[in-house]
Motif scaffolding. Structure first.
Motif, short mmCIF file in Angstrom:
data_model
loop_
_atom_site.label_atom_id
_atom_site.label_comp_id
_atom_site.label_asym_id
_atom_site.label_seq_id
_atom_site.Cartn_x
_atom_site.Cartn_y
_atom_site.Cartn_z
N ARG A 165 24.63 15.85 27.78
CA ARG A 165 23.85 16.22 26.93
C ARG A 165 23.26 15.27 25.77
O ARG A 165 22.24 14.85 25.29
CB ARG A 165 24.01 17.71 26.22
N VAL A 166 24.39 14.49 25.64
CA VAL A 166 24.16 13.48 24.26
C VAL A 166 23.44 12.44 25.12
O VAL A 166 22.44 11.72 24.49
CB VAL A 166 25.49 12.98 23.76
N ALA A 167 23.89 12.10 26.39
CA ALA A 167 23.16 10.78 26.91
C ALA A 167 21.70 11.01 27.19
O ALA A 167 20.68 10.28 26.73
CB ALA A 167 23.94 10.50 28.17
N HIS A 168 21.43 12.27 27.56
CA HIS A 168 20.16 12.97 27.71
C HIS A 168 19.22 12.58 26.21
O HIS A 168 18.11 12.25 26.31
CB HIS A 168 19.80 14.22 28.39
N ALA A 169 19.75 13.14 25.09
CA ALA A 169 18.98 13.02 24.24
C ALA A 169 18.75 11.59 23.46
O ALA A 169 17.74 11.12 23.06
CB ALA A 169 19.98 13.57 23.09
N LEU A 170 19.76 10.66 24.21
CA LEU A 170 19.39 9.19 23.61
C LEU A 170 18.33 8.79 24.70
O LEU A 170 17.65 7.76 24.36
CB LEU A 170 20.78 8.54 23.92
N TRP A 171 18.43 9.00 25.92
CA TRP A 171 17.49 8.73 26.92
C TRP A 171 16.09 9.11 26.38
O TRP A 171 14.98 8.34 26.40
CB TRP A 171 17.72 9.42 28.09
N LYS A 172 15.74 10.45 25.64
CA LYS A 172 14.53 10.78 25.45
C LYS A 172 14.17 10.07 24.05
O LYS A 172 12.85 9.79 23.87
CB LYS A 172 14.61 12.31 25.05
N LYS A 173 14.96 9.41 23.37
CA LYS A 173 14.67 8.52 22.22
C LYS A 173 14.40 7.19 22.48
O LYS A 173 14.09 6.54 21.56
CB LYS A 173 16.03 8.72 21.10
N GLY A 174 14.47 6.95 23.81
CA GLY A 174 14.15 5.63 24.08
C GLY A 174 15.35 4.52 24.01
O GLY A 174 15.29 3.62 24.34
N ARG A 175 16.69 5.17 23.65
CA ARG A 175 17.93 4.23 24.10
C ARG A 175 18.53 4.49 25.41
O ARG A 175 19.79 4.86 25.59
CB ARG A 175 18.92 4.73 22.74
N THR A 176 17.98 3.76 26.27
CA THR A 176 18.21 3.98 27.71
C THR A 176 19.51 3.20 27.93
O THR A 176 20.03 3.65 28.87
CB THR A 176 16.86 3.72 28.62
N VAL A 177 19.41 2.40 27.60
CA VAL A 177 20.64 1.45 27.74
C VAL A 177 22.05 2.02 27.45
O VAL A 177 23.03 2.06 28.05
CB VAL A 177 20.55 -0.19 27.28
N LEU A 178 22.01 2.72 26.02
CA LEU A 178 23.03 3.21 25.76
C LEU A 178 23.51 4.57 26.71
O LEU A 178 24.61 4.91 26.83
CB LEU A 178 23.03 3.74 24.35
N ALA A 179 22.33 5.01 26.87
CA ALA A 179 22.38 6.45 27.88
C ALA A 179 23.08 6.17 28.93
O ALA A 179 23.81 6.82 29.44
CB ALA A 179 21.10 6.83 27.91
N LEU A 180 22.44 4.84 29.81
CA LEU A 180 23.25 4.51 30.97
C LEU A 180 24.73 4.18 30.87
O LEU A 180 25.25 4.40 31.79
CB LEU A 180 22.24 3.43 31.58
N ALA A 181 25.05 3.68 29.63
CA ALA A 181 26.54 3.26 29.52
C ALA A 181 27.22 4.39 29.49
O ALA A 181 28.45 4.30 30.19
CB ALA A 181 26.46 2.39 28.32
N LEU A 182 26.73 5.34 28.94
CA LEU A 182 27.55 6.59 28.81
C LEU A 182 27.49 7.25 30.21
O LEU A 182 28.71 7.96 30.65
CB LEU A 182 26.59 7.74 27.96
N GLN A 183 26.31 7.37 30.88
CA GLN A 183 26.57 7.69 32.23
C GLN A 183 27.63 7.05 33.12
O GLN A 183 28.27 7.63 33.68
CB GLN A 183 25.26 7.58 32.99
N SER A 184 27.72 5.84 32.94
CA SER A 184 28.67 5.02 33.57
C SER A 184 30.17 5.34 33.43
O SER A 184 31.04 5.63 34.26
CB SER A 184 28.61 3.42 33.41
N ARG A 185 30.46 5.80 32.08
CA ARG A 185 31.63 5.86 31.74
C ARG A 185 31.95 7.49 31.87
O ARG A 185 32.94 7.71 32.50
CB ARG A 185 31.93 5.93 30.01
N ILE A 186 31.12 8.26 32.02
CA ILE A 186 31.25 9.68 32.57
C ILE A 186 31.63 9.78 33.89
O ILE A 186 32.79 10.41 34.14
CB ILE A 186 29.97 10.57 32.15
N SER A 187 31.04 8.88 34.64
CA SER A 187 31.11 8.87 36.06
C SER A 187 32.55 8.31 36.46
O SER A 187 33.39 8.85 37.13
CB SER A 187 30.00 8.03 37.00
N GLU A 188 32.98 7.27 35.55
CA GLU A 188 34.23 6.55 35.89
C GLU A 188 35.39 7.74 35.39
O GLU A 188 36.38 7.70 36.16
CB GLU A 188 34.38 5.15 34.85
N VAL A 189 35.29 8.18 34.20
CA VAL A 189 36.49 9.00 33.59
C VAL A 189 36.54 10.14 34.30
O VAL A 189 37.60 10.82 34.80
CB VAL A 189 36.08 9.17 32.28
N PHE A 190 35.32 11.05 34.68
CA PHE A 190 35.28 12.50 35.30
C PHE A 190 35.01 12.48 36.35
O PHE A 190 35.25 13.75 37.07
CB PHE A 190 34.33 13.27 34.20
#
Length: 340
Positions: A165-190
Motif C-alpha cells: 500500500r505504501v509502494a502503491h501510494a509512491l507509484w501514484k505520486k510518480g516515485r516509481t523507482v522507490l516503489a519498485l525498490a520496495l517491491q523488490s524488498r517485499i518479494s525478497e523478505v516475504f
C-alpha cells in the motif's frame, strides 16, 4: 482520529478499489468483537456516533492491551513488544516501525524506511482505513490468528499487503523507482510479489501469502481472501491491461493460477490448484485445469466465511482423474474430459 461508519458494499472510485475520503472509515458491522475487548458496547445501527466522535481507536487499544498482557506472560519479549507497539501512540507509527525493521538491508536503512512509511501512512487516510480493515479481516477469517496484534507483529501476508500500500501510494505520486525498490524488498523478505501499480481494495486477506504473485494491471476488490501460491498473471504475450480483475468477496484457493485480462465475478469461489483462463461468473464455484463451473455459492461473500466447500461438500463434486495421459473433471454423475 475520527472514525466513521463504513458500509462494506459502498461504491468507491476506481472500480470499488480506491477512494478519496475526509476521514478514516471503519466497518462497525465487523468490528464489534474489538469493542467487547476494550469495554465498548457495540454501536447501534442507528445514528449513535458517540464512540465514533470520541476520538477512540478500538483496534489500536486492543493491540496495546494484548501487547501488555503478552509482555507480562513472556518477559523475554517485553523489549520487542515495547519497541514495536507500546512506545508508539498510534497504529500507523507502530506499523511503520515494524515494516521498516522487517524490510531494512545494509543499503536501505531502517531509519530511511521509517521516514518513508511515516510520511506516506500518516498523510494518507485511505491507507489508514485499509490498515484497519485488513487487520480486522485477518482476525475474523484466519483461525490461526488469535489476536489483533499477531498480524501486526508476525504475519507476512499482512506485512506485505501494507508495504504494498505504501509502494502503491509512491507509484501514484510518480516515485516509481522507490516503489519498485520496495517491491523488490517485499518479494525478497516475504516471498510475496505485488507490483506497486496493482490496485487492491480493503478488507483483504493474504492467508500465509507465500508465493502470491499479483501483476501490474491486476485489480482486487474489497473483502477478497487469497490463499498461498495464488498467481494473478498475464499470458506472457500481451502488453497494456493484461491481468485479472477479481470481484468483491471472492475466495481464491491455494496455488490457483489466473491468467489474462479476465473478470472473476463477485462472490466467486475457486478451488485449490485450478487454472483459470476464462471469465468466472459471479457467485460460482469453479475447479479444474482448465477450470470449469461446477456449482454456485449460497453465501454472499465466501471470502468472509472461508468455507471452502460452501456447505455443498465442495470437493466431493470435483474428482480429477487421468485418461490417456490427460486430466478430466468429474462433476456429479457426468465426467467430461478437459481439453488440453
Amino acid at each position: 482520529m475520527r472514525l466513521e461508519r463504513l458500509s462494506l458494499n459502498e461504491e468507491q472510485d476506481g472500480g470499488g478499489v480506491e477512494s478519496d475520503t475526509d476521514s478514516v472509515q471503519f466497518p462497525f458491522e465487523k468490528v464489534f468483537p474489538v469493542y467487547a475487548m476494550v469495554g465498548f458496547s457495540r454501536p447501534g445501527s442507528g445514528s449513535d456516533l458517540s464512540v465514533l466522535n470520541s476520538g477512540r481507536d478500538p483496534i489500536w487499544e486492543a493491540v496495546r492491551e494484548e501487547a501488555k498482557l503478552e509482555a507480562e506472560k513472556e518477559p523475554i519479549l517485553s523489549s520487542f513488544l515495547y519497541a514495536s507497539i507500546l512506545t508508539h501512540d498510534c497504529l500507523e507509527k507502530a506499523l511503520g516501525f515494524v515494516l521498516a525493521n522487517r524490510l531494512q538491508n545494509p543499503t536501505l536503512l531502517a531509519t530511511q524506511l521509517l521516514d518513508i512509511f511515516y510520511d506516506v501512512i500518516m498523510n494518507d487516510k485511505d491507507i489508514q482505513r485499509s490498515v484497519r480493515l485488513d487487520l480486522q479481516a485477518f482476525k475474523d477469517r484466519d483461525p490461526a490468528c488469535l489476536s489483533y496484534s499477531s498480524p501486526l507483529l508476525h504475519l507476512k501476508g499482512y506485512h506485505s499487503l501494507q508495504s504494498y500500500r505504501v509502494a502503491h501510494a509512491l507509484w501514484k505520486k510518480g516515485r516509481t523507482v522507490l516503489a519498485l525498490a520496495l517491491q523488490s524488498r517485499i518479494s525478497e523478505v516475504f516471498g510475496i510479489d505485488i507490483h506497486p501499480a496493482a490496485r487492491i481494495g480493503d478488507g483483504v486477506l493474504l492467508d500465509h501469502g507465500t508465493g502470491v504473485v499479483i501483476g501490474e494491471t491486476a485489480v482486487i476488490g474489497n473483502r477478497v481472501s487469497l490463499m498461498h501460491g495464488v498467481t494473478l498473471g498475464g499470458t506472457g504475450k500481451e502488453i497494456g491491461d493484461r491481468h485479472p480483475k477479481v470481484g468483491e468477496g471472492a475466495l481464491i484457493g491455494a496455488c490457483v493460477t489466473i491468467l489474462g485480462n479476465i473478470n472473476i465475478g463477485e462472490g466467486a469461489m475457486i478451488a485449490a490448484c485450478s487454472l483459470v483462463l476464462k471469465e468466472v461468473p459471479p457467485h460460482s464455484m469453479i475447479a479444474g485445469t482448465p477450470a470449469k463451473v461446477i456449482g454456485y455459492v449460497d453465501e454472499q461473500d465466501p471470502s468472509l466465511t472461508m468455507n471452502h466447500d460452501a456447505g455443498k461438500d465442495f470437493f466431493k463434486h470435483v474428482a480429477v482423474t487421468f485418461r490417456k495421459g490427460r486430466p478430466s473433471v468429474a462433476s456429479g454423475k457426468e465426467t467430461k474430459e478437459v481439453s488440453s
